[in-house]
Design a protein around this motif. Sequence first.
Motif, PDB file in Angstrom:
ATOM      1  N   ALA A 122      24.786 -11.643 -48.133  1.00 26.31           N
ATOM      2  CA  ALA A 122      24.548 -10.417 -48.436  1.00 26.31           C
ATOM      3  C   ALA A 122      22.933  -9.967 -48.568  1.00 26.31           C
ATOM      4  O   ALA A 122      22.521  -9.024 -48.051  1.00 26.31           O
ATOM      5  N   GLY A 123      22.427 -10.952 -48.840  1.00 25.08           N
ATOM      6  CA  GLY A 123      20.790 -10.861 -48.982  1.00 25.08           C
ATOM      7  C   GLY A 123      20.333 -10.731 -47.418  1.00 25.08           C
ATOM      8  O   GLY A 123      19.339 -10.096 -47.409  1.00 25.08           O
ATOM      9  N   LEU A 124      20.841 -11.466 -46.524  1.00 25.28           N
ATOM     10  CA  LEU A 124      20.568 -11.430 -44.973  1.00 25.28           C
ATOM     11  C   LEU A 124      20.490  -9.840 -44.546  1.00 25.28           C
ATOM     12  O   LEU A 124      19.626  -9.193 -43.985  1.00 25.28           O
ATOM     13  N   ILE A 125      21.742  -9.234 -44.836  1.00 26.65           N
ATOM     14  CA  ILE A 125      22.298  -8.095 -44.415  1.00 26.65           C
ATOM     15  C   ILE A 125      21.177  -6.902 -45.010  1.00 26.65           C
ATOM     16  O   ILE A 125      20.705  -6.086 -44.503  1.00 26.65           O
ATOM     17  N   LEU A 126      20.847  -7.189 -46.377  1.00 22.64           N
ATOM     18  CA  LEU A 126      20.033  -6.038 -47.143  1.00 22.64           C
ATOM     19  C   LEU A 126      18.833  -6.181 -46.703  1.00 22.64           C
ATOM     20  O   LEU A 126      18.089  -5.318 -46.540  1.00 22.64           O
ATOM     21  N   GLY A 127      18.212  -7.733 -46.414  1.00 21.28           N
ATOM     22  CA  GLY A 127      16.817  -7.682 -46.090  1.00 21.28           C
ATOM     23  C   GLY A 127      16.628  -6.923 -44.691  1.00 21.28           C
ATOM     24  O   GLY A 127      15.619  -6.327 -44.375  1.00 21.28           O
TER      25      GLY A 127
ATOM     26  N   GLY B 157      16.189  -3.628 -45.041  1.00 24.68           N
ATOM     27  CA  GLY B 157      15.034  -3.005 -45.642  1.00 24.68           C
ATOM     28  C   GLY B 157      13.940  -3.230 -44.519  1.00 24.68           C
ATOM     29  O   GLY B 157      13.237  -2.232 -44.608  1.00 24.68           O
ATOM     30  N   ILE B 158      13.987  -4.083 -43.708  1.00 24.30           N
ATOM     31  CA  ILE B 158      13.006  -4.069 -42.663  1.00 24.30           C
ATOM     32  C   ILE B 158      13.158  -3.111 -41.807  1.00 24.30           C
ATOM     33  O   ILE B 158      12.037  -2.302 -41.197  1.00 24.30           O
ATOM     34  N   GLY B 159      14.366  -2.923 -41.488  1.00 21.36           N
ATOM     35  CA  GLY B 159      14.678  -1.581 -40.557  1.00 21.36           C
ATOM     36  C   GLY B 159      14.354  -0.206 -41.198  1.00 21.36           C
ATOM     37  O   GLY B 159      13.452   0.630 -40.301  1.00 21.36           O
TER      38      GLY B 159
ATOM     39  N   ILE C 108       7.575   7.088 -51.327  1.00 19.65           N
ATOM     40  CA  ILE C 108       8.758   6.697 -51.883  1.00 19.65           C
ATOM     41  C   ILE C 108       9.719   5.959 -51.128  1.00 19.65           C
ATOM     42  O   ILE C 108      10.189   4.921 -51.527  1.00 19.65           O
ATOM     43  N   PRO C 109      10.304   6.333 -49.844  1.00 21.14           N
ATOM     44  CA  PRO C 109      10.860   5.544 -48.877  1.00 21.14           C
ATOM     45  C   PRO C 109      10.535   4.082 -48.585  1.00 21.14           C
ATOM     46  O   PRO C 109      11.109   3.385 -48.631  1.00 21.14           O
ATOM     47  N   PHE C 110       9.102   4.401 -48.191  1.00 25.93           N
ATOM     48  CA  PHE C 110       8.520   3.147 -47.748  1.00 25.93           C
ATOM     49  C   PHE C 110       8.542   1.980 -48.956  1.00 25.93           C
ATOM     50  O   PHE C 110       9.036   0.882 -48.576  1.00 25.93           O
ATOM     51  N   SER C 111       8.268   2.507 -50.142  1.00 25.34           N
ATOM     52  CA  SER C 111       8.289   1.484 -51.141  1.00 25.34           C
ATOM     53  C   SER C 111       9.711   1.187 -51.444  1.00 25.34           C
ATOM     54  O   SER C 111       9.968  -0.152 -51.807  1.00 25.34           O
ATOM     55  N   SER C 112      10.623   1.999 -51.506  1.00 31.72           N
ATOM     56  CA  SER C 112      11.978   1.576 -51.648  1.00 31.72           C
ATOM     57  C   SER C 112      12.626   0.643 -50.621  1.00 31.72           C
ATOM     58  O   SER C 112      13.266  -0.434 -50.997  1.00 31.72           O
ATOM     59  N   TYR C 113      12.290   0.703 -49.249  1.00 34.15           N
ATOM     60  CA  TYR C 113      12.781  -0.380 -48.424  1.00 34.15           C
ATOM     61  C   TYR C 113      11.943  -1.604 -48.518  1.00 34.15           C
ATOM     62  O   TYR C 113      12.453  -2.598 -48.324  1.00 34.15           O
ATOM     63  N   SER C 114      10.874  -1.451 -48.790  1.00 39.05           N
ATOM     64  CA  SER C 114       9.942  -2.483 -49.165  1.00 39.05           C
ATOM     65  C   SER C 114      10.324  -3.331 -50.462  1.00 39.05           C
ATOM     66  O   SER C 114      10.612  -4.749 -50.318  1.00 39.05           O
TER      67      SER C 114
ATOM     68  N   VAL D 243      13.548  -5.264 -49.247  1.00 38.71           N
ATOM     69  CA  VAL D 243      13.237  -6.695 -48.766  1.00 38.71           C
ATOM     70  C   VAL D 243      12.909  -7.769 -49.579  1.00 38.71           C
ATOM     71  O   VAL D 243      13.576  -8.706 -49.519  1.00 38.71           O
ATOM     72  N   VAL D 244      12.300  -7.378 -50.492  1.00 38.89           N
ATOM     73  CA  VAL D 244      11.716  -8.388 -51.670  1.00 38.89           C
ATOM     74  C   VAL D 244      13.032  -8.866 -52.455  1.00 38.89           C
ATOM     75  O   VAL D 244      13.290  -9.917 -52.634  1.00 38.89           O
ATOM     76  N   ALA D 245      13.911  -7.752 -52.868  1.00 38.73           N
ATOM     77  CA  ALA D 245      15.022  -8.012 -53.725  1.00 38.73           C
ATOM     78  C   ALA D 245      15.915  -8.963 -52.778  1.00 38.73           C
ATOM     79  O   ALA D 245      16.855  -9.821 -53.308  1.00 38.73           O
ATOM     80  N   ALA D 246      16.325  -8.613 -51.501  1.00 36.95           N
ATOM     81  CA  ALA D 246      17.100  -9.252 -50.650  1.00 36.95           C
ATOM     82  C   ALA D 246      16.586 -10.647 -50.522  1.00 36.95           C
ATOM     83  O   ALA D 246      17.428 -11.635 -50.713  1.00 36.95           O
ATOM     84  N   ILE D 247      15.301 -10.900 -50.424  1.00 40.45           N
ATOM     85  CA  ILE D 247      14.797 -12.352 -50.357  1.00 40.45           C
ATOM     86  C   ILE D 247      15.250 -13.265 -51.519  1.00 40.45           C
ATOM     87  O   ILE D 247      15.438 -14.354 -51.623  1.00 40.45           O
TER      88      ILE D 247
END
Length: 183
Positions: free
Chosen positions: A80-85, A88-90, A121-127, A130-134
């Motif tokens: 799940a972390g891989l998909i979410l990461g 987030g990168i996308g 806000i979107p940039f911060s959210s997606y970033s 990525v961190v949460a997925a890791i």
Amino acid sequence: MQEAVASPLTGWANFYVIIGSAAAALTGLMFVVVTLIAGLRRRRSSGGINAFGTPNVVHFCVALLIAVTLNAPWHALWNAGLILGLCGIGGVAYIIIILRRALRQDDYTMVLEDWLWHMIIPFSSYSALVVAAILLSSHPVPALFCIGAVTILLLFTGIHNAWDALTYNAFDLHPGDSDQPLD
């Protein structure tokens, strides 16, 4: 092993069913609204829609994708972390594309609120995604709360921006033209 992995996600099932349903409904509603607005307004370039309308659908779809991902029966959290990461990168890459589109379009001049809601806000959210997925495999509880916050923030960002675009198109695009029929 499966029970230990499934337990952190199980507690979030209802949350993501609600968020996913809202995101799917709002995505469909965006199609209806854009169709109605397209019939009422004067033809303009697609730059404004690409910069300020399409990202709302993307934010709703990402919220739906997160909900679906965290409701899937994963055998290990890293899947799940891989998909979410990747999501987030996308998302980070997409916000950079949106920034370029917003700067190139000439239908609307952005103000501070626009920069905040459409870019920061979107940039911060997606970033944060990525961190949460890791961190999902090693620290599932705080990572899941972060992912939940990101999902709500993307949903609220889409709602705010869709409302902002709707009111701009309905009331501000052609002030003083309310008595004139639109071509």
